[in-house]
Scaffold this motif. Structure first.
Motif, PDB file in Angstrom:
ATOM      1  N   LYS B  23       0.803  -1.221   0.000  1.00 14.08           N
ATOM      2  CA  LYS B  23       0.000   0.000   0.000  1.00 14.08           C
ATOM      3  C   LYS B  23       0.840   1.277   0.000  1.00 14.08           C
ATOM      4  O   LYS B  23       0.348   2.346  -0.369  1.00 14.08           O
ATOM      5  CB  LYS B  23      -0.905  -0.027   1.241  1.00 14.08           C
ATOM      6  N   TRP B  24       2.107   1.202   0.437  1.00 11.23           N
ATOM      7  CA  TRP B  24       2.810   2.450   0.723  1.00 11.23           C
ATOM      8  C   TRP B  24       4.162   2.671   0.054  1.00 11.23           C
ATOM      9  O   TRP B  24       4.596   3.805  -0.125  1.00 11.23           O
ATOM     10  CB  TRP B  24       3.025   2.566   2.245  1.00 11.23           C
ATOM     11  N   TRP B  30       8.216   7.742  -4.362  1.00 13.99           N
ATOM     12  CA  TRP B  30       7.776   8.943  -5.070  1.00 13.99           C
ATOM     13  C   TRP B  30       8.207  10.220  -4.349  1.00 13.99           C
ATOM     14  O   TRP B  30       8.748  11.145  -4.951  1.00 13.99           O
ATOM     15  CB  TRP B  30       6.257   8.898  -5.216  1.00 13.99           C
ATOM     16  N   HIS B  31       7.984  10.224  -3.043  1.00 17.54           N
ATOM     17  CA  HIS B  31       8.295  11.432  -2.270  1.00 17.54           C
ATOM     18  C   HIS B  31       9.788  11.644  -2.065  1.00 17.54           C
ATOM     19  O   HIS B  31      10.214  12.699  -1.604  1.00 17.54           O
ATOM     20  CB  HIS B  31       7.570  11.391  -0.925  1.00 17.54           C
ATOM     21  N   LEU B  32      10.582  10.648  -2.380  1.00 13.97           N
ATOM     22  CA  LEU B  32      12.036  10.798  -2.252  1.00 13.97           C
ATOM     23  C   LEU B  32      12.706  11.068  -3.597  1.00 13.97           C
ATOM     24  O   LEU B  32      13.921  11.264  -3.658  1.00 13.97           O
ATOM     25  CB  LEU B  32      12.643   9.537  -1.622  1.00 13.97           C
ATOM     26  N   LEU B  33      11.924  11.089  -4.672  1.00 11.78           N
ATOM     27  CA  LEU B  33      12.522  11.206  -6.001  1.00 11.78           C
ATOM     28  C   LEU B  33      13.346  12.474  -6.185  1.00 11.78           C
ATOM     29  O   LEU B  33      14.460  12.434  -6.708  1.00 11.78           O
ATOM     30  CB  LEU B  33      11.440  11.158  -7.078  1.00 11.78           C
ATOM     31  N   ASP B  34      12.813  13.591  -5.754  1.00  7.91           N
ATOM     32  CA  ASP B  34      13.502  14.861  -6.014  1.00  7.91           C
ATOM     33  C   ASP B  34      14.328  15.356  -4.842  1.00  7.91           C
ATOM     34  O   ASP B  34      15.306  16.075  -5.029  1.00  7.91           O
ATOM     35  CB  ASP B  34      12.484  15.942  -6.392  1.00  7.91           C
ATOM     36  N   ASN B  35      13.917  14.988  -3.616  1.00  8.07           N
ATOM     37  CA  ASN B  35      14.624  15.507  -2.449  1.00  8.07           C
ATOM     38  C   ASN B  35      14.770  14.445  -1.372  1.00  8.07           C
ATOM     39  O   ASN B  35      13.881  13.624  -1.188  1.00  8.07           O
ATOM     40  CB  ASN B  35      13.857  16.689  -1.843  1.00  8.07           C
ATOM     41  N   ASP B  36      15.852  14.481  -0.668  1.00  7.87           N
ATOM     42  CA  ASP B  36      15.990  13.662   0.522  1.00  7.87           C
ATOM     43  C   ASP B  36      15.002  14.186   1.558  1.00  7.87           C
ATOM     44  O   ASP B  36      14.652  15.355   1.560  1.00  7.87           O
ATOM     45  CB  ASP B  36      17.419  13.768   1.066  1.00  7.87           C
ATOM     46  N   LYS B  37      14.576  13.302   2.447  1.00  6.40           N
ATOM     47  CA  LYS B  37      13.570  13.703   3.426  1.00  6.40           C
ATOM     48  C   LYS B  37      13.868  13.128   4.799  1.00  6.40           C
ATOM     49  O   LYS B  37      14.367  12.015   4.914  1.00  6.40           O
ATOM     50  CB  LYS B  37      12.183  13.218   2.974  1.00  6.40           C
ATOM     51  N   ARG B  38      13.489  13.888   5.799  1.00  6.95           N
ATOM     52  CA  ARG B  38      13.549  13.392   7.165  1.00  6.95           C
ATOM     53  C   ARG B  38      12.323  12.521   7.433  1.00  6.95           C
ATOM     54  O   ARG B  38      11.329  12.581   6.713  1.00  6.95           O
ATOM     55  CB  ARG B  38      13.580  14.555   8.157  1.00  6.95           C
ATOM     56  N   GLU B  44       4.581  13.603   7.336  1.00  8.10           N
ATOM     57  CA  GLU B  44       3.595  14.664   7.101  1.00  8.10           C
ATOM     58  C   GLU B  44       3.095  14.672   5.658  1.00  8.10           C
ATOM     59  O   GLU B  44       1.915  14.906   5.395  1.00  8.10           O
ATOM     60  CB  GLU B  44       4.213  16.021   7.453  1.00  8.10           C
ATOM     61  N   GLU B  45       4.010  14.409   4.739  1.00  7.84           N
ATOM     62  CA  GLU B  45       3.605  14.451   3.328  1.00  7.84           C
ATOM     63  C   GLU B  45       2.718  13.265   2.958  1.00  7.84           C
ATOM     64  O   GLU B  45       1.806  13.390   2.148  1.00  7.84           O
ATOM     65  CB  GLU B  45       4.856  14.480   2.442  1.00  7.84           C
ATOM     66  N   ILE B  46       3.020  12.115   3.540  1.00 10.55           N
ATOM     67  CA  ILE B  46       2.153  10.949   3.342  1.00 10.55           C
ATOM     68  C   ILE B  46       1.306  10.850   4.600  1.00 10.55           C
ATOM     69  O   ILE B  46       1.474   9.965   5.430  1.00 10.55           O
ATOM     70  CB  ILE B  46       2.989   9.672   3.145  1.00 10.55           C
ATOM     71  N   LYS B  52       4.150   3.682  12.709  1.00 11.05           N
ATOM     72  CA  LYS B  52       4.623   2.298  12.731  1.00 11.05           C
ATOM     73  C   LYS B  52       4.807   1.747  11.321  1.00 11.05           C
ATOM     74  O   LYS B  52       5.848   1.170  10.991  1.00 11.05           O
ATOM     75  CB  LYS B  52       3.634   1.410  13.483  1.00 11.05           C
ATOM     76  N   THR B  53       3.799   1.953  10.502  1.00 13.95           N
ATOM     77  CA  THR B  53       3.878   1.435   9.137  1.00 13.95           C
ATOM     78  C   THR B  53       4.984   2.116   8.353  1.00 13.95           C
ATOM     79  O   THR B  53       5.724   1.468   7.604  1.00 13.95           O
ATOM     80  CB  THR B  53       2.528   1.616   8.424  1.00 13.95           C
ATOM     81  N   LEU B  54       5.125   3.420   8.532  1.00 12.54           N
ATOM     82  CA  LEU B  54       6.196   4.125   7.833  1.00 12.54           C
ATOM     83  C   LEU B  54       7.555   3.536   8.215  1.00 12.54           C
ATOM     84  O   LEU B  54       8.403   3.286   7.358  1.00 12.54           O
ATOM     85  CB  LEU B  54       6.157   5.624   8.161  1.00 12.54           C
ATOM     86  N   THR B  55       7.747   3.299   9.492  1.00 10.86           N
ATOM     87  CA  THR B  55       8.991   2.690   9.954  1.00 10.86           C
ATOM     88  C   THR B  55       9.243   1.342   9.292  1.00 10.86           C
ATOM     89  O   THR B  55      10.329   1.059   8.790  1.00 10.86           O
ATOM     90  CB  THR B  55       8.944   2.492  11.482  1.00 10.86           C
ATOM     91  N   VAL B  56       8.212   0.522   9.295  1.00  4.35           N
ATOM     92  CA  VAL B  56       8.335  -0.814   8.702  1.00  4.35           C
ATOM     93  C   VAL B  56       8.705  -0.724   7.227  1.00  4.35           C
ATOM     94  O   VAL B  56       9.620  -1.400   6.752  1.00  4.35           O
ATOM     95  CB  VAL B  56       7.014  -1.599   8.873  1.00  4.35           C
ATOM     96  N   LYS B  57       8.007   0.141   6.501  1.00  2.15           N
ATOM     97  CA  LYS B  57       8.222   0.250   5.055  1.00  2.15           C
ATOM     98  C   LYS B  57       9.601   0.827   4.737  1.00  2.15           C
ATOM     99  O   LYS B  57      10.258   0.398   3.777  1.00  2.15           O
ATOM    100  CB  LYS B  57       7.123   1.104   4.427  1.00  2.15           C
ATOM    101  N   LEU B  58      10.047   1.785   5.535  1.00  3.06           N
ATOM    102  CA  LEU B  58      11.383   2.340   5.322  1.00  3.06           C
ATOM    103  C   LEU B  58      12.443   1.266   5.539  1.00  3.06           C
ATOM    104  O   LEU B  58      13.413   1.159   4.785  1.00  3.06           O
ATOM    105  CB  LEU B  58      11.613   3.527   6.267  1.00  3.06           C
TER     106      LEU B  58
END
Lengths: 124, 124
Positions: B23-24, B30-38, B44-46, B52-58
């Motif tokens: 799902k993610w 996509w959100h990392l294509l142009d810029n590195d992100k914290r 916040e953008e997603i 928890k899910t963001l951590t797992v997916k990263l």
DNA sequence: CTGTATCCATGAGGATACTG
DNA sequence: CAGTATCCTCATGGATACAG
């Protein structure tokens, strides 16, 4: 923002992902790229899929207008599946995924036998 | 036949699908294509994803060498995620998916507001 | 041949609270 | 800020038997 059948998408990439975001649909599309196929042909070529799941996935793809279902009322029954025009246009998506996968395997995997993808991606 | 970490693939398309078949992950890429992100920026953008899910997916993407994780031992802690070279090469896959999605929406959906995809796909 | 109908196991992912 | 730790729900898809 895009809306398709009451489902909302922020980005058209999500629209595309929604078409094949499961275990089988991309494989089905792949096997229909060059030739129309009967239910049984798909079932044999994608040998790990169960009949029930194949039926479900074909219905989903048909409802999204990715594939077309044609019934020939013979005995025994004959049903042929084919890609719709918009379904055929997924070829370029498949092609870029195919190419990226090759690159990734070169870096992080091993090739245990030659290419078993029988589809001619360069067609068209 | 390809093998990656004991997982077998008949076709390189499957290799690619396996990278983002949930799902993610594609949204994160996509959100990392142009810029590195914290971490927080991604969160916040997603906005719909849970921490928890963001951590797992990263972690999953990092283990597949799609993204790179860099820790800056400041206070408060700073962690920056970026695409690896092979991860960046997914841009062409994303681009073809983006374009197909637009075509599909024109046929089967409606556009309720202008493009909210802020990524510059033509870059590079 | 081309499906349907049930039942069931599994895992992805959400809600929430807590931590270095 | 950047995660962990639990608990829980739900949908995908497998196994199997049956039907038009």
């Amino acid at each position: 923002m895009y809306v398709i059948n009451d489902k909302e998408f922020k980005c058209s990439v999500g629209v595309t992902l929604d078409i094949f975001n499961d275990k089988w649909k991309l494989s089905i599309i792949w096997h229909l790229l060059d030739n129309d196929k009967r239910f049984k042909e798909l079932s044999e070529e994608i040998s790990e899929i169960t009949q029930k799941t194949l039926t479900v996935k074909l219905k989903e793809l048909e409802s999204k207008n990715i594939i077309h279902r044609e019934v020939f009322p013979e005995v025994p029954l004959k049903v042929v599946y084919s890609l719709t025009p918009i379904g055929q246009k997924l070829r370029s998506v498949l092609e870029s995924m195919f190419n990226w996968g090759i690159e990734y395997v070169k870096e992080h995997g091993t090739i245990t036998s030659e290419n078993t993808c029988e589809v001619n991606l360069s067609k068209n």
